[in-house]
Structures are given as C-alpha cells and as structure tokens.
Motif scaffolding. Structure first.
Motif, mmCIF file in Angstrom:
data_model
loop_
_atom_site.group_PDB
_atom_site.id
_atom_site.type_symbol
_atom_site.label_atom_id
_atom_site.label_comp_id
_atom_site.label_asym_id
_atom_site.label_seq_id
_atom_site.Cartn_x
_atom_site.Cartn_y
_atom_site.Cartn_z
ATOM 1 N N GLN A 1 50.007 19.577 -26.226
ATOM 2 C CA GLN A 1 49.175 18.406 -25.943
ATOM 3 C C GLN A 1 49.997 17.133 -25.966
ATOM 4 O O GLN A 1 50.964 17.013 -26.709
ATOM 5 C CB GLN A 1 48.065 18.298 -26.986
ATOM 6 C CG GLN A 1 47.153 17.110 -26.770
ATOM 7 C CD GLN A 1 46.002 17.081 -27.759
ATOM 8 O OE1 GLN A 1 45.640 18.086 -28.336
ATOM 9 N NE2 GLN A 1 45.428 15.907 -27.948
ATOM 10 N N SER B 1 44.453 11.895 -22.771
ATOM 11 C CA SER B 1 45.191 13.009 -23.363
ATOM 12 C C SER B 1 45.161 14.173 -22.386
ATOM 13 O O SER B 1 44.296 14.228 -21.513
ATOM 14 C CB SER B 1 44.600 13.418 -24.711
ATOM 15 O OG SER B 1 43.309 13.938 -24.547
ATOM 16 N N THR C 1 46.200 18.626 -22.222
ATOM 17 C CA THR C 1 46.541 19.802 -23.007
ATOM 18 C C THR C 1 46.704 21.016 -22.109
ATOM 19 O O THR C 1 45.849 21.269 -21.249
ATOM 20 C CB THR C 1 45.422 20.101 -24.040
ATOM 21 O OG1 THR C 1 45.156 18.919 -24.782
ATOM 22 C CG2 THR C 1 45.812 21.227 -24.980
#
Length: 191
Positions: A53, A98, A100
C-alpha cells in the motif's frame, strides 16, 4: 550506489521487501530542467507485493499510474475503485489518496508524475480511465533509462503523447458549430 565523478546513473533499480515478497522498483533518474508547460518529475515501473500500500498521502503534482498486470484498489476523495490491466488511475495535486495491491493478484504498473502549466482538470476529471491504447507509452516511460541524451525531453514528449491519447479517448467527435467557431477564433489572430 557509487557513481563515478562526471557520470550519473540512468536509473535507480532496487528491491524492497514487503512481508515475504520481494518487490522490484525501477525509478528513472532525470535532470531538473524547470520546464513550465509540462515538467516531468518522476517516472518508472513497479512490481508490487501482495497487499502493498501507498498512502493515505497527498502529492503536489499529477501522478498517473497505468496497470500492466494484476489488480489493486485506488481510493480518492470521490470513492473507491478496483483496477485491472489496461486501466489508469489519476492522482491530482492536493488530494488525499491511497492505493493497494490485491493480495492474490498483485499488480505491476508504470507511472509518470509531472506538473503542468495548463489546465488538465477536464482531461483528467475521472479517477480511473480505461486506456489500453496507452500501454506502449507507459512501457516506453519505463525504459527511459535507456535514453542517455535528452532523457527529460523524451519523457516530456511521452507525456504530451499520453495527454493527446487521453484527449482522443475522452472527447466525442467535434462537429458542432461551437467547435468550428473556436477553431476560427484560434486561427484568425495567428494569420
């Protein structure tokens, strides 16, 4: 890495360990030319580990990622998106995001980061863009370390090619009267 005096590395390739998986990162090194229209900052490729991540964090430049293989999730202020090969995700300056890699089908991707002296809000308004026709540009950017002279100009050119392809993907055919009026308005002052 030791670099002899007067020489610079073409790229910084390194491995990192995420849990039990080794990840390969190739970051292309560039001179700082301080270009105004399109100013390339970073580019490279990465093969991520399962669940690897980045973020939540904020960038102060545009950063485009193109998924070559595998899957992952991208989260922006507008929502959560699952990505697959042939898709690109857009990180805009000042947004908390973000992303991931999938646990089972970790992704590999190419990226390019840049600042821009002209508006891109309309062109890059979507968080995720289906753009399989852009794969060759991200592959070329990932190989930019092979360009020893004029690398920054080469990368700049690839960014312009990428923006042109995205404009072609996102824009319907321009046949309206308003389109022709705009063309005439642009033509008249220059002739």
């Amino acid at each position: 890495m030791h670099v002899p005096s007067g020489h610079r590395p073409l790229s910084l390739a390194y491995c990192c360990q995420v849990k039990e998986t080794v990840c390969l990162i190739n970051r292309i090194m560039m001179h700082t030319l301080r270009l105004r229209d399109v100013y390339p900052l970073v580019c490279g490729t990465q093969q991520c580990g399962p669940g690897q991540q980045w973020g939540p964090a904020v960038r102060d430049f545009y950063l485009l990622h193109y998924v070559f293989d595998g899957k992952g999730v991208y989260i922006s202020p507008r929502g959560r998106n699952t990505l697959e090969p042939g898709q690109m995700f857009v990180i805009r300056p000042g947004e908390t995001i973000s992303y991931t890699a999938d646990q089972a089908e970790r992704w590999s991707y190419g990226w390019v980061g840049f600042t821009c002296g002209f508006p891109l809000e309309e062109l890059l308004e979507e968080d995720v863009i289906a753009a399989p026709e852009c794969v060759h540009l991200f592959r070329a950017l990932g190989d930019a370390d092979q360009v020893s002279q004029g690398r920054e100009w080469y990368i700049c050119g690839k960014i312009y090619e990428l923006l042109a392809l995205l404009a072609a993907i996102s824009s319907p055919k321009q046949n309206s009267a308003a389109h022709y009026v705009q063309l005439a308005q642009n033509y008249i002052p220059s002739h």
